[in-house]
Design a protein around this motif. Structure first.
Motif, short mmCIF file in Angstrom:
data_model
loop_
_atom_site.label_atom_id
_atom_site.label_comp_id
_atom_site.label_asym_id
_atom_site.label_seq_id
_atom_site.Cartn_x
_atom_site.Cartn_y
_atom_site.Cartn_z
N LYS A 1 0.74 -1.60 0.04
CA LYS A 1 -0.26 -0.25 -0.26
C LYS A 1 0.36 1.11 0.30
CE LYS A 1 -3.26 2.23 2.97
NZ LYS A 1 -4.73 2.15 3.81
N ALA A 2 2.01 0.77 0.90
CA ALA A 2 2.66 2.27 0.57
C ALA A 2 3.85 2.70 -0.70
CB ALA A 2 3.96 1.79 2.29
N ILE A 3 4.16 1.31 -1.01
CA ILE A 3 4.64 1.78 -2.69
C ILE A 3 3.84 2.43 -3.27
CG2 ILE A 3 5.61 0.59 -3.93
CD1 ILE A 3 6.52 -1.01 -2.01
N VAL A 4 2.79 1.92 -3.47
CA VAL A 4 1.54 2.92 -4.64
C VAL A 4 1.34 3.51 -4.12
CG1 VAL A 4 -0.98 2.25 -5.29
CG2 VAL A 4 0.08 -0.20 -5.06
N ARG A 5 1.51 4.23 -2.53
CA ARG A 5 1.39 5.53 -2.49
C ARG A 5 2.24 6.16 -3.04
NH1 ARG A 5 -2.25 9.16 -1.31
NH2 ARG A 5 -0.94 10.26 0.37
N ARG B 1 6.47 3.12 15.78
CA ARG B 1 6.93 3.17 14.82
C ARG B 1 5.19 3.20 14.41
NH1 ARG B 1 4.80 -1.24 11.99
NH2 ARG B 1 3.88 -2.30 13.84
N LYS B 2 3.70 3.21 15.31
CA LYS B 2 2.82 2.92 15.49
C LYS B 2 2.05 4.61 14.44
CE LYS B 2 -1.79 2.62 17.35
NZ LYS B 2 -2.82 2.03 18.73
N ASP B 3 2.60 5.56 15.73
CA ASP B 3 2.46 7.19 14.36
C ASP B 3 3.23 6.86 13.28
OD1 ASP B 3 1.46 7.42 17.46
OD2 ASP B 3 3.44 7.88 18.16
N LEU B 4 4.64 7.22 12.73
CA LEU B 4 5.31 7.14 11.76
C LEU B 4 4.51 6.70 10.86
CD1 LEU B 4 7.84 8.55 10.65
CD2 LEU B 4 9.10 6.52 11.08
N VAL B 5 3.97 5.16 10.87
CA VAL B 5 3.17 4.27 9.67
C VAL B 5 2.20 5.56 8.91
CG1 VAL B 5 1.90 2.46 8.49
CG2 VAL B 5 3.92 2.28 10.34
N PRO B 6 1.43 5.73 9.40
CA PRO B 6 0.10 6.32 9.39
C PRO B 6 0.95 8.27 8.37
CG PRO B 6 0.05 6.14 11.59
CD PRO B 6 0.78 5.61 10.95
N MET B 7 1.52 8.16 8.90
CA MET B 7 2.14 9.74 8.66
C MET B 7 3.16 9.88 7.13
SD MET B 7 1.35 12.34 10.43
CE MET B 7 0.17 10.84 10.51
N LEU B 8 3.44 7.77 6.96
CA LEU B 8 4.05 8.19 5.21
C LEU B 8 3.56 8.19 4.49
CD1 LEU B 8 7.14 6.16 7.46
CD2 LEU B 8 7.36 8.13 6.02
N LEU B 9 2.53 7.18 5.28
CA LEU B 9 1.43 7.14 3.58
C LEU B 9 0.38 7.79 3.60
CD1 LEU B 9 0.16 3.38 6.12
CD2 LEU B 9 1.59 4.10 3.39
N SER B 10 -0.03 9.39 4.23
CA SER B 10 -0.66 10.06 4.27
C SER B 10 0.17 11.14 4.24
CB SER B 10 -1.57 10.55 5.03
OG SER B 10 -0.85 11.41 6.66
#
Length: 393
Positions: free
Chosen positions: A162-166, A193-202
């Motif tokens: 999902k992150a690669i597509v984004r 890691r729980k905080d950082l992953v949504p930021m990387l996706l958004s």
């Protein structure tokens, strides 16, 4: 001794080309006689069955290895065999015309790598639309180490996909000089890691645009936000990807409307998404709220949505409808605290609460008025000149 056809002889010489680099004059030198040892060796090798894929001709006439079902003639054939539909291929070529002339075997190799990651034709369309030059990069560099690190970061292969597509550039950023230092910087800021992953996706630009210097750290501190706050990760990431000049400009813009510096920093801490708004949007919304709606500046501090809402589609039409309802002496009227509630409602709820609640004739009249109010365009919008200052974050 088996007889060799012309094509088989050519195939054998290509397969053994790495062993023999002698010119033709050497092969037929009188000292070797009519049957040179090299030719005898080639005939001996020809008695063994061929296990390699058949050879085919590339567009430039060179021999290359192809599939049993025939070699692809061009990059379109490669994409089609990989699983892309004709519509998807058309979209890919429209976004990146240079792929029409891409090397067939190089393209096939890169697509095979994407297949191993679980990417499909629809994913590739989104990737090329976002990063047209994606397939021009070297995807094999540190691939295994990169995938291992990113999968540990995102928690699963599905989340990584999902992150690669984004953000397809996750496969091209320098792992040691770009990705790891940025991730470590956010960990040092107290992120999990729980905080950082949504930021990387958004925020797909988080990795290349992150910059945390002393001045930005002081900006974050002055917002008064604590690390335990839910808004902390938004304040830090939005500040990190913004230019310091942009931050000062937005701070000064709000101070012009009577806010103190401390009040503006507090507003950024409570509603960090205001940092994503342009100076022009904030000016127009503030002018409407203070000048037309006659609300105080303190109302904006207590209700930041007044800056975040769309002026032409929400604030102005609903405020004008409130005046229309008052002129028609209807109930319920949109006044006082109810005005702020009405401005925050989603569209369907607002229409149901203040338009559809009346009889058919009145409801139709209010609906027509409200629709027309939403269709009013901003003055001189079509002749406005866009001034590009670069990416604001």
């Amino acid at each position: 001794m088996h007889s060799l056809t012309h094509s088989n002889m050519r195939a054998r010489f290509i397969q053994l080309g790495f062993l023999f680099r002698a010119p033709d004059s050497v092969l037929h030198h009188p000292v070797f006689g009519p049957n040179p040892p090299i030719l005898n060796l080639c005939r001996y090798w020809a008695t063994f069955p061929v296990t390699a894929p058949p050879l085919c001709e590339t567009p430039d006439g060179a021999a290359s290895v192809g599939e049993d079902r025939g070699c692809p003639n061009n990059s379109g054939d490669v994409l089609r065999r990989w699983g892309c539909s004709d519509t998807e291929i058309s979209k890919i070529f429209h976004r990146r015309p240079a792929l029409r002339k891409a090397d067939v075997h190089c393209l096939q190799s890169k697509l095979n790598l994407l297949s191993e990651l679980g990417l499909t034709g629809s994913h590739l369309v989104r990737i090329i639309n976002c990063r047209p030059r994606f397939l021009s990069n070297n995807l094999k560099q540190c691939l295994d180490e990169r995938l291992e690190y990113l999968e540990a970061l995102f928690g699963s292969r599905e989340a990584l996909l999902k992150a690669i597509v984004r953000n397809p550039s996750l496969l091209t950023y320098d792992l040691h000089d770009k990705i790891k230092p940025v991730v470590d910087a956010y960990y040092q800021m107290g992120f999990t890691r729980k905080d950082l992953v949504p930021m990387l996706l958004s925020r797909p630009t988080l990795i290349p645009r992150t910059s945390l210097n002393d001045e930005k750290l002081d900006f974050i501190r002055r917002t008064g936000i604590s690390k335990d706050s839910k808004m902390y990760k938004y304040v830090v990431t939005l500040t990190a990807i913004s230019r310091i000049e942009t931050l000062h400009e937005k701070l000064a813009n709000l101070e012009k409307f009577g806010f103190s510096e401390q009040e503006v920093f507090g507003l950024f801490g409570r509603s960090p998404f205001i940092l994503t708004l342009s100076v022009d949007k904030v000016q127009r919304n503030m002018t409407f709220v203070l000048g037309t709606m006659k609300l105080s500046a303190k109302a904006v501090l207590d209700h930041p949505f007044l800056l975040l809402s769309n002026l032409e589609a929400v604030l102005k039409p609903r405020f004008l409808l409130a005046g229309k309802i008052e002129d028609m002496d209807l109930v319920p009227q949109i006044k006082g605290p109810l005005m702020l509630r009405a401005l925050r409602m989603v569209e369907m709820r607002f229409v149901k609460a203040f338009i559809k609640c009346h009889q058919n004739a009145v409801s139709d009249e209010l609906m027509e008025f409200y629709t027309n109010a939403k269709c009013v365009k901003r003055l001189a919008e079509s002749s406005k000149k866009t001034v590009y200052k670069g990416f604001p974050f």
